[in-house]
Design a protein around this motif. Structure first.
Motif, PDB file in Angstrom:
ATOM      1  N   SER A  65       0.845  -1.196   0.000  1.00 12.36           N
ATOM      2  CA  SER A  65       0.000   0.000   0.000  1.00 12.36           C
ATOM      3  C   SER A  65       0.883   1.250   0.000  1.00 12.36           C
ATOM      4  O   SER A  65       0.578   2.232  -0.688  1.00 12.36           O
TER       5      SER A  65
ATOM      6  N   LEU B   6      -4.686  -2.916   0.833  1.00 12.97           N
ATOM      7  CA  LEU B   6      -4.684  -1.964  -0.292  1.00 12.97           C
ATOM      8  C   LEU B   6      -5.963  -1.123  -0.285  1.00 12.97           C
ATOM      9  O   LEU B   6      -5.935   0.088  -0.519  1.00 12.97           O
TER      10      LEU B   6
ATOM     11  N   ARG C 200      -5.735   1.409   2.646  1.00  8.64           N
ATOM     12  CA  ARG C 200      -4.614   2.326   2.812  1.00  8.64           C
ATOM     13  C   ARG C 200      -4.195   3.086   1.557  1.00  8.64           C
ATOM     14  O   ARG C 200      -3.373   4.000   1.648  1.00  8.64           O
ATOM     15  N   VAL C 201      -4.675   2.690   0.380  1.00  8.29           N
ATOM     16  CA  VAL C 201      -4.271   3.435  -0.814  1.00  8.29           C
ATOM     17  C   VAL C 201      -5.179   4.646  -0.965  1.00  8.29           C
ATOM     18  O   VAL C 201      -6.401   4.519  -1.046  1.00  8.29           O
TER      19      VAL C 201
END
Lengths: 415, 415
Positions: free
Chosen positions: B332, B364, B367-368
């Motif tokens: 991420s 992902l 946190r992206v």
């Protein structure tokens, strides 16, 4: 196996070649701006004959891109040449940075020199996006009046915006609270309304950290550093990647979001929706909170933090060192991933380097697998200017003029 | 302001243009390898006249780079064309992967097709580097004999090596225990000794994850994915970055070291000298240890892990899921930094995807910051081949032939 070599470009005809060569000569003169450019010197540098360069220079003088001053004696044999310079009037670039707590507008000339600057410190978090952009347009319109008095005529505008910027819109700027804001369109409409009767300026937009990194690349005196990671400490923590002298924008334009790299998966909630992002440890708010300084949103808090650190205030020094450790941890990962020449810290980090850099250096030394990041390596450095996204934005406009001056010949003062 | 536009290239003369066009036509035929290439089709694709393409094709047929088979009816009006293919004999590429627990050698033809493969599983950790490379040279020499029987004549070798590779040497490969090993030189000397009387082959070298990523780019069916992060799970965790169809090698050739991104600053000691690197949580040894499987150094442990996970063994499933969380956490951050089109997992991760991908997807998604990495996005994928660095290495040799076939015309079987 897919083709991995570039196809041949389009056939070059005479006109295209001449336009390319005009660009080449103009850029060669600009790059010599600190010394003195002569026709002979330019010819040697670009690899064209002296006669060809003279003809190209004449055209650039005629259309107002170059000016010529007195004789220069280069110390070499032969006739003295006249010194060439890029014109200080004519086509210009306008950069407008809209950030969390300020708007800064800059006009640059052909050489990329900042010629007009207007900055207003204000808190943009409270107002609706359309209002913020209308205010930015008013500031831009005022700047354009000053530029006009200096006979500088911007041929375009680049907006420098925080957060995820693509297709002319801010998809998300957590610290402004913006979501899917068509910033380019709103700004263009407002600027048009401010300047009835004027031709509309072409507006483009880009992430502010990307533009600050370009400013650093072009004006920062980085010498042979062509690949670097740029971090800017503001209310948020912005980042940008420059690889081989070019911005790495990512597949959707969202690269460089180092502020949202996770430090502690169970850490404090971030405005982006995740937890424990670097911004929660090394952003301006976190720094001031850890130092026990009230955030005022006007940059005074950071100046106070620096003052206290300089005076040896333990809490202030510990706050900055703590942020440095977190920055170092994330930076060591980024360096392992990207192997850049350098890491450049801008924004509020710039003045905090005396206390930030030791813990960052320690983490880099301990954790970068190549072993190239010892404290004496000079790879960790402060930005030369405090993250000047507005100048980068204005200079980005000028790259188009420099790439094909003929297309802008009508806009110079000489006509 | 430094010049940020590329200078004009050297003047193109007639010979240079023809050589470029020969390359263009050869690559166009190769790219059609799954369909049928005709002179007319190639002309349309590369933008040259039919007559020009015919002349170029004749030269490529004469010098043995192309072959021609029976009539093809494309369904379009006009005369039937003959089908063109790249030659299955003649210049070839040799790739030699030296890894922790195996050596794999591959020969590819002009189309990049693997034509000979010889792999030996053995533990390279015990032996001195010169001995390991001598053994690799013996395996390579045997492979060359097989290639010769198929009338394939490698024009060069690329070594695929783990760790930090630059200037022909392995600066550091912690898992092999190599430090400053001049691998290219040692291998070349050994290969020369194996083949007295033969012309020396040009040897180059590259990090193995980089070459596996190139193999994935060229042969992996990635369609329009041009920027991706490649991870290969081996004894170590290798990584590579492909940006816009090109390897990002870094300022010193050390980019992609995702295995040494820190997960927990106080975590277990890593062979690289740091603590808590991703490799300590998601490398092969960590996976097997967490699952309670003895590591044998022969790949059997991983097959056993997969078997147990498939059978629903709780400890095995938990071990893989735990590695997935750590991979997801680091990925991420890398995605926030680089904004790639995709993340591709190879090596031992490939077969573990059913248990790895849910926790990675979760990280992902959470946190992206762009929000583009939801589980349904298809951006996280298994590699199409299990990290085939040897084929990538062999194909890399061929890019030189494809870029300027004339330079290799003497090496084809037709002569």
């Amino acid at each position: 196996m897919k083709s991995n070599l570039p196809p041949l470009g389009p056939k070059a005809d005479k006109d295209t070649v001449r336009r390319s060569n005009l660009s080449l000569v103009l850029r060669a003169v600009r790059d010599e701006s600190e010394g003195e450019a002569t026709r002979a010197g330019v010819a040697a540098r670009v690899g064209l004959t002296r006669a060809a360069v003279s003809s190209l220079v004449e055209q650039l003088l005629d259309s107002g891109f170059l000016t010529e001053s007195g004789k220069t004696f280069s110390g070499q044999a032969g006739r003295p040449g006249t010194a060439l310079k890029t014109a200080r009037t004519g086509p210009a670039g306008l950069g407008v940075e809209v950030n969390i707590d300020y708007v800064s507008v800059c006009v640059v000339d052909l050489a990329g020199t900042g010629r007009v600057r207007l900055t207003e410190h204000l808190d943009n978090r409270g107002a609706p996006p359309a209002e913020v952009l209308a205010r930015a347009a008013r500031i831009a319109a005022r700047t354009l009046e000053s530029a006009r008095e200096q006979e500088l005529f911007p041929v375009g505008v680049t907006l420098a915006l925080p957060g995820l910027v693509s297709g002319g819109a801010v998809r998300q700027a957590p610290n402004l609270g913006w979501n899917q804001v068509p910033a380019q369109e709103l700004f263009a409409a407002s600027l048009g309304a401010e300047r009835p009767g004027h031709k509309a300026l072409k507006v483009t937009s880009e992430n502010e950290a990307n533009l600050a990194a370009l400013a650093e690349l072009w004006f920062g005196g980085l010498e042979r550093v062509r690949s670097f990671l740029y971090l800017t400490g503001e209310i948020g923590v912005g980042g940008a990647l420059v690889i081989n002298g070019e911005l790495l924008r990512g597949a959707h334009g969202f690269a460089g979001e180092i502020g949202h790299v996770v430090v502690d998966p169970e850490g404090p909630q971030c405005r982006c929706g995740s937890r424990g992002c670097l911004e929660q440890y090394a952003g301006q708010a976190a720094l001031l909170r850890a130092a026990g300084i009230e955030e005022t949103g006007s940059g005074i808090g950071v100046a106070e933090l620096e003052r206290r650190a300089r005076a040896g205030d333990e809490r202030a020094v510990a706050a900055v060192a703590g942020a440095g450790r977190m920055l170092g941890r994330v930076l060591s990962g980024a360096v392992n991933l990207l192997d850049p020449d350098a890491v450049v810290l801008g924004g509020v980090y710039r003045n905090l380097m005396p206390w930030l850099s030791p813990p960052i250096d320690q983490e880099l030394t301990d954790r970068v697998v190549s072993g190239l990041w010892s404290p004496g390596s000079g790879r960790l450095r402060a930005s030369s200017v405090a993250g000047d996204a507005a100048r980068g934005a204005a200079a980005l406009v000028m790259t188009e003029v420099l790439a094909d001056p003929v297309a802008y010949a009508g806009r110079t003062a000489a006509r």
